[in-house]
Scaffold this motif. Structure first.
Motif, PDB file in Angstrom:
ATOM      1  N   ALA A   1       0.824  -1.211   0.000  1.00 33.95           N
ATOM      2  CA  ALA A   1       0.000   0.000   0.000  1.00 33.95           C
ATOM      3  C   ALA A   1       0.854   1.255   0.000  1.00 33.95           C
ATOM      4  O   ALA A   1       0.487   2.283  -0.573  1.00 33.95           O
ATOM      5  N   ILE A   2       2.044   1.177   0.610  1.00 36.57           N
ATOM      6  CA  ILE A   2       2.941   2.330   0.622  1.00 36.57           C
ATOM      7  C   ILE A   2       3.472   2.603  -0.782  1.00 36.57           C
ATOM      8  O   ILE A   2       3.582   3.735  -1.228  1.00 36.57           O
ATOM      9  N   VAL A   3       3.794   1.515  -1.507  1.00 37.86           N
ATOM     10  CA  VAL A   3       4.291   1.660  -2.878  1.00 37.86           C
ATOM     11  C   VAL A   3       3.172   2.074  -3.815  1.00 37.86           C
ATOM     12  O   VAL A   3       3.325   2.956  -4.668  1.00 37.86           O
ATOM     13  N   ASP A   4       2.005   1.443  -3.661  1.00 35.55           N
ATOM     14  CA  ASP A   4       0.846   1.722  -4.518  1.00 35.55           C
ATOM     15  C   ASP A   4      -0.333   2.046  -3.629  1.00 35.55           C
ATOM     16  O   ASP A   4      -1.100   1.167  -3.244  1.00 35.55           O
ATOM     17  N   PRO A   5      -0.479   3.314  -3.248  1.00 31.89           N
ATOM     18  CA  PRO A   5      -1.497   3.676  -2.246  1.00 31.89           C
ATOM     19  C   PRO A   5      -2.913   3.512  -2.745  1.00 31.89           C
ATOM     20  O   PRO A   5      -3.550   4.452  -3.186  1.00 31.89           O
ATOM     21  N   LYS A   6      -3.400   2.301  -2.665  1.00 33.76           N
ATOM     22  CA  LYS A   6      -4.790   2.016  -2.974  1.00 33.76           C
ATOM     23  C   LYS A   6      -5.463   1.543  -1.698  1.00 33.76           C
ATOM     24  O   LYS A   6      -4.795   1.137  -0.751  1.00 33.76           O
ATOM     25  N   PRO A   7      -6.776   1.543  -1.662  1.00 34.49           N
ATOM     26  CA  PRO A   7      -7.460   1.054  -0.458  1.00 34.49           C
ATOM     27  C   PRO A   7      -7.049  -0.376  -0.142  1.00 34.49           C
ATOM     28  O   PRO A   7      -6.970  -1.220  -1.039  1.00 34.49           O
ATOM     29  N   LEU A   8      -6.752  -0.630   1.119  1.00 38.35           N
ATOM     30  CA  LEU A   8      -6.338  -1.965   1.523  1.00 38.35           C
ATOM     31  C   LEU A   8      -7.535  -2.895   1.558  1.00 38.35           C
ATOM     32  O   LEU A   8      -8.626  -2.514   1.943  1.00 38.35           O
ATOM     33  N   ASN A   9      -7.274  -4.149   1.162  1.00 38.75           N
ATOM     34  CA  ASN A   9      -8.352  -5.141   1.159  1.00 38.75           C
ATOM     35  C   ASN A   9      -8.518  -5.803   2.519  1.00 38.75           C
ATOM     36  O   ASN A   9      -9.527  -6.423   2.782  1.00 38.75           O
ATOM     37  N   SER A  10      -7.491  -5.703   3.356  1.00 34.83           N
ATOM     38  CA  SER A  10      -7.558  -6.396   4.647  1.00 34.83           C
ATOM     39  C   SER A  10      -8.075  -5.447   5.710  1.00 34.83           C
ATOM     40  O   SER A  10      -8.421  -4.307   5.456  1.00 34.83           O
ATOM     41  N   SER A  11      -8.054  -5.945   6.932  1.00 41.88           N
ATOM     42  CA  SER A  11      -8.528  -5.146   8.061  1.00 41.88           C
ATOM     43  C   SER A  11      -7.409  -4.280   8.622  1.00 41.88           C
ATOM     44  O   SER A  11      -7.537  -3.721   9.697  1.00 41.88           O
ATOM     45  N   LEU A  12      -6.302  -4.113   7.871  1.00 35.77           N
ATOM     46  CA  LEU A  12      -5.157  -3.388   8.382  1.00 35.77           C
ATOM     47  C   LEU A  12      -5.289  -1.885   8.215  1.00 35.77           C
ATOM     48  O   LEU A  12      -4.406  -1.148   8.579  1.00 35.77           O
ATOM     49  N   GLN A  13      -6.365  -1.389   7.648  1.00 39.44           N
ATOM     50  CA  GLN A  13      -6.513   0.035   7.425  1.00 39.44           C
ATOM     51  C   GLN A  13      -6.326   0.798   8.729  1.00 39.44           C
ATOM     52  O   GLN A  13      -6.925   0.498   9.747  1.00 39.44           O
ATOM     53  N   ILE A  14      -5.435   1.800   8.665  1.00 39.91           N
ATOM     54  CA  ILE A  14      -5.138   2.600   9.833  1.00 39.91           C
ATOM     55  C   ILE A  14      -6.008   3.849   9.808  1.00 39.91           C
ATOM     56  O   ILE A  14      -6.073   4.551   8.805  1.00 39.91           O
ATOM     57  N   VAL A  15      -6.663   4.128  10.881  1.00 40.12           N
ATOM     58  CA  VAL A  15      -7.502   5.324  10.939  1.00 40.12           C
ATOM     59  C   VAL A  15      -6.875   6.296  11.921  1.00 40.12           C
ATOM     60  O   VAL A  15      -6.588   5.946  13.055  1.00 40.12           O
ATOM     61  N   SER A  16      -6.592   7.519  11.441  1.00 34.73           N
ATOM     62  CA  SER A  16      -5.989   8.505  12.317  1.00 34.73           C
ATOM     63  C   SER A  16      -7.024   9.105  13.248  1.00 34.73           C
ATOM     64  O   SER A  16      -6.718   9.554  14.339  1.00 34.73           O
ATOM     65  N   GLN A  17      -8.276   9.139  12.824  1.00 34.13           N
ATOM     66  CA  GLN A  17      -9.371   9.642  13.646  1.00 34.13           C
ATOM     67  C   GLN A  17     -10.397   8.530  13.828  1.00 34.13           C
ATOM     68  O   GLN A  17     -10.690   7.795  12.887  1.00 34.13           O
ATOM     69  N   PRO A  18     -10.942   8.368  15.010  1.00 32.48           N
ATOM     70  CA  PRO A  18     -11.974   7.340  15.211  1.00 32.48           C
ATOM     71  C   PRO A  18     -13.200   7.654  14.364  1.00 32.48           C
ATOM     72  O   PRO A  18     -13.798   8.719  14.515  1.00 32.48           O
ATOM     73  N   PRO A  19     -13.585   6.774  13.422  1.00 28.62           N
ATOM     74  CA  PRO A  19     -14.784   7.039  12.625  1.00 28.62           C
ATOM     75  C   PRO A  19     -16.002   7.195  13.530  1.00 28.62           C
ATOM     76  O   PRO A  19     -16.128   6.526  14.558  1.00 28.62           O
ATOM     77  N   SER A  20     -16.881   8.050  13.123  1.00 30.72           N
ATOM     78  CA  SER A  20     -18.061   8.316  13.941  1.00 30.72           C
ATOM     79  C   SER A  20     -18.928   7.080  14.092  1.00 30.72           C
ATOM     80  O   SER A  20     -19.654   6.939  15.069  1.00 30.72           O
ATOM     81  N   ASN A  21     -18.891   6.178  13.087  1.00 29.15           N
ATOM     82  CA  ASN A  21     -19.717   4.981  13.169  1.00 29.15           C
ATOM     83  C   ASN A  21     -18.992   3.827  13.858  1.00 29.15           C
ATOM     84  O   ASN A  21     -19.510   2.728  13.929  1.00 29.15           O
ATOM     85  N   LEU A  22     -17.753   4.062  14.333  1.00 26.39           N
ATOM     86  CA  LEU A  22     -16.996   3.003  14.994  1.00 26.39           C
ATOM     87  C   LEU A  22     -16.939   3.235  16.498  1.00 26.39           C
ATOM     88  O   LEU A  22     -17.415   2.418  17.285  1.00 26.39           O
ATOM     89  N   PHE A  23     -16.367   4.347  16.915  1.00 25.04           N
ATOM     90  CA  PHE A  23     -16.279   4.663  18.342  1.00 25.04           C
ATOM     91  C   PHE A  23     -17.500   5.472  18.768  1.00 25.04           C
ATOM     92  O   PHE A  23     -17.958   6.351  18.043  1.00 25.04           O
ATOM     93  N   GLU A  24     -17.998   5.171  19.924  1.00 26.91           N
ATOM     94  CA  GLU A  24     -19.126   5.929  20.470  1.00 26.91           C
ATOM     95  C   GLU A  24     -18.734   6.505  21.824  1.00 26.91           C
ATOM     96  O   GLU A  24     -17.935   5.920  22.572  1.00 26.91           O
ATOM     97  N   LYS A  25     -19.281   7.651  22.126  1.00 30.36           N
ATOM     98  CA  LYS A  25     -18.969   8.299  23.384  1.00 30.36           C
ATOM     99  C   LYS A  25     -19.787   7.661  24.500  1.00 30.36           C
ATOM    100  O   LYS A  25     -21.006   7.599  24.456  1.00 30.36           O
ATOM    101  N   ILE A  26     -19.065   7.162  25.479  1.00 32.29           N
ATOM    102  CA  ILE A  26     -19.692   6.575  26.656  1.00 32.29           C
ATOM    103  C   ILE A  26     -19.101   7.287  27.862  1.00 32.29           C
ATOM    104  O   ILE A  26     -17.910   7.163  28.142  1.00 32.29           O
TER     105      ILE A  26
END
Length: 235
Positions: free
Chosen positions: A96-121
């Motif tokens: 992905a570093i050489v050819d920056p396309k969307p990763l097919n695996s679950s290795l995608q790194i998120v710099s910000q918690p997606p709103s639909n992933l983390f919830e405020k508790i």
């Protein structure tokens, strides 16, 4: 006639001597020999009993060693599976570093918690995995991929806020004694977590070195068991 009386006197003396010899107690040498025979019999019996105990002990130790060997092989196999998965993800990340396309695996790194992933508790953000189970190491890696960590709980109030959102099941937390047996720390801080709520009788076995949340209580379990998990956001 004198010779006749002399002969009778000798016979009488001999008879008396024989009678005394028969009535005498065994000699000291006879007593020593008798004691030696008794000691030899006692020693032989004790040696046979000791040998039998040693044989039983050997059988028990061999059985324990075989059981431990099987357990070690199972753990090594589980660790190899985790390591192989990590190698695949690393290779995919390199591509992905050489050819920056969307990763097919679950290795995608998120710099910000997606709103639909983390919830405020309460005052913090959490992600509660309720669908896929993983061992503690895989759960740790998944939380890092989501841009967070396995969760620690700050206090009873936060626990009571999270608990109603958990489905029936067991959830890994960021508490482990992998560094030192019996000393439970957070991998994120390297220090004792701010809050423990051990279930009754826990922690019990020092070989159970990863902590989960089951109901309102914490349990130390085998790190390779498959459970749900709770992540917390870095923010």
């Amino acid at each position: 006639m004198l010779r006749y009386f002399y002969f009778l006197w000798l016979l009488t003396i001999c008879g008396l001597w024989r009678s005394q010899a028969q009535n005498q107690q065994p000699s000291l040498l006879d007593q020593i020999a008798n004691h030696q025979q008794q000691w030899f019999r006692y020693t032989a019996a004790n040696q046979a009993e000791a040998n039998a105990k040693i044989d039983r002990l050997k059988e028990g130790i061999e059985g324990q060693l075989q059981a431990q060997q099987v357990k070690t092989e199972i753990q090594q196999q589980s660790l190899r599976v985790v390591m192989d998965k990590m190698k695949d993800d690393i290779e995919e990340l390199k591509k992905a570093i050489v050819d920056p396309k969307p990763l097919n695996s679950s290795l995608q790194i998120v710099s910000q918690p997606p709103s639909n992933l983390f919830e405020k508790i309460g005052s913090r953000y959490f992600y509660i995995e309720k669908h896929e189970r993983a061992n503690w190491f895989a759960a740790f890696n998944k939380c890092r991929r989501f841009g967070g960590y396995l969760a620690t709980i700050n206090d009873e109030e936060e626990l009571q806020a999270i608990y109603p959102r958990l489905v029936a099941g067991v959830f890994w937390l960021d508490i482990t004694s992998l560094a030192t047996k019996g000393v439970f720390l957070s991998t994120r801080t390297g220090q004792r977590p701010p809050f423990f709520k051990w279930a009754k009788g826990r922690p019990n076995d020092k070989n159970f070195r990863c902590v989960d949340l089951y109901g309102p209580g914490m349990y130390n379990e085998n790190c390779f068991d498959q459970y749900f998990f709770v992540c917390q956001s870095e923010q």
